[in-house]
Design a protein around this motif. Structure first.
Motif, PDB file in Angstrom:
ATOM      1  N   MET A  64      59.169  29.645  28.430  1.00 51.12           N
ATOM      2  CA  MET A  64      59.932  30.304  27.381  1.00 51.12           C
ATOM      3  C   MET A  64      60.901  31.297  28.014  1.00 51.12           C
ATOM      4  SD  MET A  64      58.403  32.318  24.068  1.00 51.12           S
ATOM      5  CE  MET A  64      57.630  33.581  25.066  1.00 51.12           C
ATOM      6  N   LYS A  65      62.144  31.270  27.545  1.00 54.04           N
ATOM      7  CA  LYS A  65      63.180  32.115  28.130  1.00 54.04           C
ATOM      8  C   LYS A  65      64.020  32.727  27.021  1.00 54.04           C
ATOM      9  CE  LYS A  65      67.154  31.853  31.284  1.00 54.04           C
ATOM     10  NZ  LYS A  65      67.964  30.930  32.125  1.00 54.04           N
ATOM     11  N   LEU A  66      64.358  33.999  27.154  1.00 56.03           N
ATOM     12  CA  LEU A  66      65.179  34.703  26.166  1.00 56.03           C
ATOM     13  C   LEU A  66      66.641  34.626  26.576  1.00 56.03           C
ATOM     14  CD1 LEU A  66      65.046  36.519  23.603  1.00 56.03           C
ATOM     15  CD2 LEU A  66      65.055  38.493  25.161  1.00 56.03           C
ATOM     16  N   ILE A  67      67.502  34.156  25.652  1.00 60.75           N
ATOM     17  CA  ILE A  67      68.934  34.057  25.935  1.00 60.75           C
ATOM     18  C   ILE A  67      69.727  34.570  24.747  1.00 60.75           C
ATOM     19  CG2 ILE A  67      68.617  32.057  27.444  1.00 60.75           C
ATOM     20  CD1 ILE A  67      69.738  30.325  25.189  1.00 60.75           C
ATOM     21  N   ASN A  68      71.001  34.871  24.947  1.00 61.15           N
ATOM     22  CA  ASN A  68      71.889  35.261  23.856  1.00 61.15           C
ATOM     23  C   ASN A  68      72.119  34.059  22.947  1.00 61.15           C
ATOM     24  OD1 ASN A  68      72.244  37.909  24.787  1.00 61.15           O
ATOM     25  ND2 ASN A  68      73.905  37.271  26.172  1.00 61.15           N
ATOM     26  N   THR A  69      72.103  34.304  21.660  1.00 55.04           N
ATOM     27  CA  THR A  69      72.279  33.213  20.701  1.00 55.04           C
ATOM     28  C   THR A  69      73.596  32.476  20.904  1.00 55.04           C
ATOM     29  OG1 THR A  69      70.895  34.327  19.060  1.00 55.04           O
ATOM     30  CG2 THR A  69      72.458  32.693  18.231  1.00 55.04           C
ATOM     31  N   GLU A  70      74.653  33.224  21.208  1.00 51.66           N
ATOM     32  CA  GLU A  70      75.964  32.600  21.372  1.00 51.66           C
ATOM     33  C   GLU A  70      76.033  31.702  22.603  1.00 51.66           C
ATOM     34  OE1 GLU A  70      78.404  36.072  21.309  1.00 51.66           O
ATOM     35  OE2 GLU A  70      78.716  35.980  19.139  1.00 51.66           O
ATOM     36  N   GLU A  71      74.984  31.767  23.451  1.00 54.96           N
ATOM     37  CA  GLU A  71      74.936  30.915  24.645  1.00 54.96           C
ATOM     38  C   GLU A  71      73.859  29.834  24.518  1.00 54.96           C
ATOM     39  OE1 GLU A  71      74.126  33.665  27.752  1.00 54.96           O
ATOM     40  OE2 GLU A  71      76.039  34.733  27.564  1.00 54.96           O
ATOM     41  N   ALA A  72      73.365  29.611  23.285  1.00 55.52           N
ATOM     42  CA  ALA A  72      72.195  28.765  23.097  1.00 55.52           C
ATOM     43  C   ALA A  72      72.517  27.296  22.832  1.00 55.52           C
ATOM     44  CB  ALA A  72      71.343  29.307  21.953  1.00 55.52           C
ATOM     45  N   VAL A  73      73.788  26.966  22.716  1.00 59.33           N
ATOM     46  CA  VAL A  73      74.135  25.576  22.403  1.00 59.33           C
ATOM     47  C   VAL A  73      73.553  24.634  23.463  1.00 59.33           C
ATOM     48  CG1 VAL A  73      76.023  23.928  22.098  1.00 59.33           C
ATOM     49  CG2 VAL A  73      76.238  26.250  21.186  1.00 59.33           C
ATOM     50  N   ILE A  79      70.847  35.338  10.122  1.00 60.13           N
ATOM     51  CA  ILE A  79      69.444  35.686   9.843  1.00 60.13           C
ATOM     52  C   ILE A  79      68.908  36.682  10.877  1.00 60.13           C
ATOM     53  CG2 ILE A  79      68.975  33.515   8.657  1.00 60.13           C
ATOM     54  CD1 ILE A  79      67.541  32.528  11.166  1.00 60.13           C
ATOM     55  N   GLY A  80      69.832  37.311  11.588  1.00 61.03           N
ATOM     56  CA  GLY A  80      69.460  38.403  12.480  1.00 61.03           C
ATOM     57  C   GLY A  80      69.012  37.975  13.850  1.00 61.03           C
ATOM     58  N   LYS A  81      69.323  36.748  14.256  1.00 63.32           N
ATOM     59  CA  LYS A  81      68.888  36.267  15.564  1.00 63.32           C
ATOM     60  C   LYS A  81      70.028  36.395  16.578  1.00 63.32           C
ATOM     61  CE  LYS A  81      64.820  35.209  14.114  1.00 63.32           C
ATOM     62  NZ  LYS A  81      63.661  36.020  14.538  1.00 63.32           N
ATOM     63  N   ASP A  82      70.146  37.584  17.192  1.00 65.50           N
ATOM     64  CA  ASP A  82      71.134  37.772  18.249  1.00 65.50           C
ATOM     65  C   ASP A  82      70.651  37.199  19.574  1.00 65.50           C
ATOM     66  OD1 ASP A  82      72.864  39.065  16.529  1.00 65.50           O
ATOM     67  OD2 ASP A  82      72.044  41.054  16.984  1.00 65.50           O
ATOM     68  N   HIS A  83      69.329  37.005  19.657  1.00 68.83           N
ATOM     69  CA  HIS A  83      68.739  36.411  20.854  1.00 68.83           C
ATOM     70  C   HIS A  83      67.735  35.350  20.418  1.00 68.83           C
ATOM     71  CE1 HIS A  83      70.051  40.449  22.120  1.00 68.83           C
ATOM     72  NE2 HIS A  83      70.290  39.884  23.298  1.00 68.83           N
ATOM     73  N   LEU A  84      67.518  34.373  21.266  1.00 60.57           N
ATOM     74  CA  LEU A  84      66.598  33.289  20.962  1.00 60.57           C
ATOM     75  C   LEU A  84      65.669  33.029  22.140  1.00 60.57           C
ATOM     76  CD1 LEU A  84      69.036  30.659  19.408  1.00 60.57           C
ATOM     77  CD2 LEU A  84      67.440  32.117  18.153  1.00 60.57           C
ATOM     78  N   TYR A  85      64.458  32.608  21.797  1.00 61.56           N
ATOM     79  CA  TYR A  85      63.560  32.089  22.825  1.00 61.56           C
ATOM     80  C   TYR A  85      63.747  30.582  22.896  1.00 61.56           C
ATOM     81  CZ  TYR A  85      60.975  36.458  23.304  1.00 61.56           C
ATOM     82  OH  TYR A  85      60.612  37.769  23.561  1.00 61.56           O
ATOM     83  N   ILE A  86      64.102  30.093  24.055  1.00 59.24           N
ATOM     84  CA  ILE A  86      64.225  28.657  24.246  1.00 59.24           C
ATOM     85  C   ILE A  86      63.063  28.199  25.119  1.00 59.24           C
ATOM     86  CG2 ILE A  86      66.691  28.523  23.802  1.00 59.24           C
ATOM     87  CD1 ILE A  86      65.659  28.233  27.352  1.00 59.24           C
TER      88      ILE A  86
END
Length: 339
Positions: A1-10, A48-55
């Motif tokens: 599991m890794k935390l990344i910026n949402t705008e870089e999650a594509v 929905i308030g997700k500026d960061h995501l766990y991928i």
């Protein structure tokens, strides 16, 4: 599991479900675990308030919350139980049949004490209906060590924590005693109450015998019902300690094994439980069953109908929670009585 910026999650894979909550309107899953993020998803995720995501990044020796929840479900699942879909690492256990809910409370406590995982259930020894939610399981973090889940499996000892004992079809005989009823001085009030309680289950009532306080006549009536095929005998009246109250003596004279005469439950302290031939339950019901909304009878009847043998220790344990508050509006079983 890794935390990344949402705008870089594509192009990355989500490792857990994402929900949107609108007060008093809805709680919906916007994206499910395993979803591959697309360009058009970014504005929705930000809204929905997700500026960061766990991928998801698979790690040796670690389990995702959904994988771990499946293990917890496997630990819990007994007969006549099905799972809900897995959502956000949670699985609910749902009844497939009407019956008596049985929980291994000791093992439930042991597994919940491990930490980072939880199993929440209804109370044991209460009736449930097909479609009822019985329990919910989930892992607290997004990932958990596999060895910790292995420990939970070991504690379960290959025995389901949660089971349903289906109710059985039974034949019952009712023996009502008391000179005042036998001689017509008062009208029998027990019979209608008992019949209404039994209507909730698949019971064929063979009949009701109204007798005076002669213990031999009472014993013979019990024997007669058993010879007719009765699988449950309910005796009403004559259960106090007055000299004329001879029902307990009559039950003993049949040769039945008395489990207990008396129970730490109010209403219902003068309750008697016996087994004839160690299989046919004989219940001696105190007078409170006539007028109280809920009594000891409501606590033991589901177990009797599921052929769940009741011990003296079982009855003794009812003392904790055995006080009915006789509320103006009865919400039983959604209250503390019998719990």
């Amino acid at each position: 599991m890794k935390l990344i910026n949402t705008e870089e999650a594509v192009g990355h894979v989500l490792c857990h479900d994402l929900t949107q909550i609108i007060k008093d309107v809805k709680k919906v899953t916007v994206f499910k675990k395993g979803h591959i993020v697309k360009e058009e998803d970014i504005p929705v995720l930000l809204s929905i308030g997700k500026d960061h995501l766990y991928i998801w990044e698979k790690q040796e020796g670690m389990l995702h919350e959904n994988e771990a929840a499946e293990i917890l479900y496997g630990i819990c699942k007994g007969k006549y139980i099905r799972p809900s879909d897995v959502r956000e690492g949670k699985i609910e256990l749902i009844a497939k049949e009407d019956g008596l809910l049985k929980i291994d409370v000791e093992k439930l406590h042991m597994i919940n004490s491990l930490g980072e995982m939880m199993i929440a259930t209804r109370h044991s020894n209460f009736p449930v209906k097909k479609g009822d939610v019985l329990a919910g399981t989930r892992i607290i973090p997004l990932v958990i060590e596999k060895k910790k889940m292995d420990e939970a499996v070991k504690l379960a000892e290959n025995k389901a924590l949660i089971e349903i004992m289906p109710f059985k079809k039974k034949k019952a005989g009712i023996v009502t005693t008391g000179n005042e009823v036998f001689y017509g001085r008062i009208k029998d009030a027990f019979g209608p109450v008992i019949r209404k309680k039994l209507e909730e289950y698949d019971v064929e009532i063979l009949g009701q015998k109204i007798l005076n306080d002669d213990p031999e006549a009472i014993s013979q009536a019990i024997r007669n019902f058993i010879s007719e095929g009765a699988e449950l005998i309910i005796c009403t009246g004559g259960m106090s300690v007055d000299p004329d109250d001879t029902t307990p003596t009559a039950i003993g004279n049949v040769g039945a094994r008395i489990v207990s005469y008396g129970a730490p439950v109010l209403p219902g302290a003068m309750f008697l439980l016996a087994y004839c031939n160690d299989e046919i339950p004989i219940l001696g019901l105190p007078g409170c069953v006539m007028y109280a909304k809920r009594t000891i009878f409501d606590l033991v009847l589901p177990r009797i109908m599921a052929d769940d043998k009741i011990t003296q220790e079982d009855l003794a344990s009812l003392g904790h929670g055995g006080l009915c508050l006789s509320c103006n509006i009865c919400t039983f079983p959604n209250c503390g009585f019998g719990k």
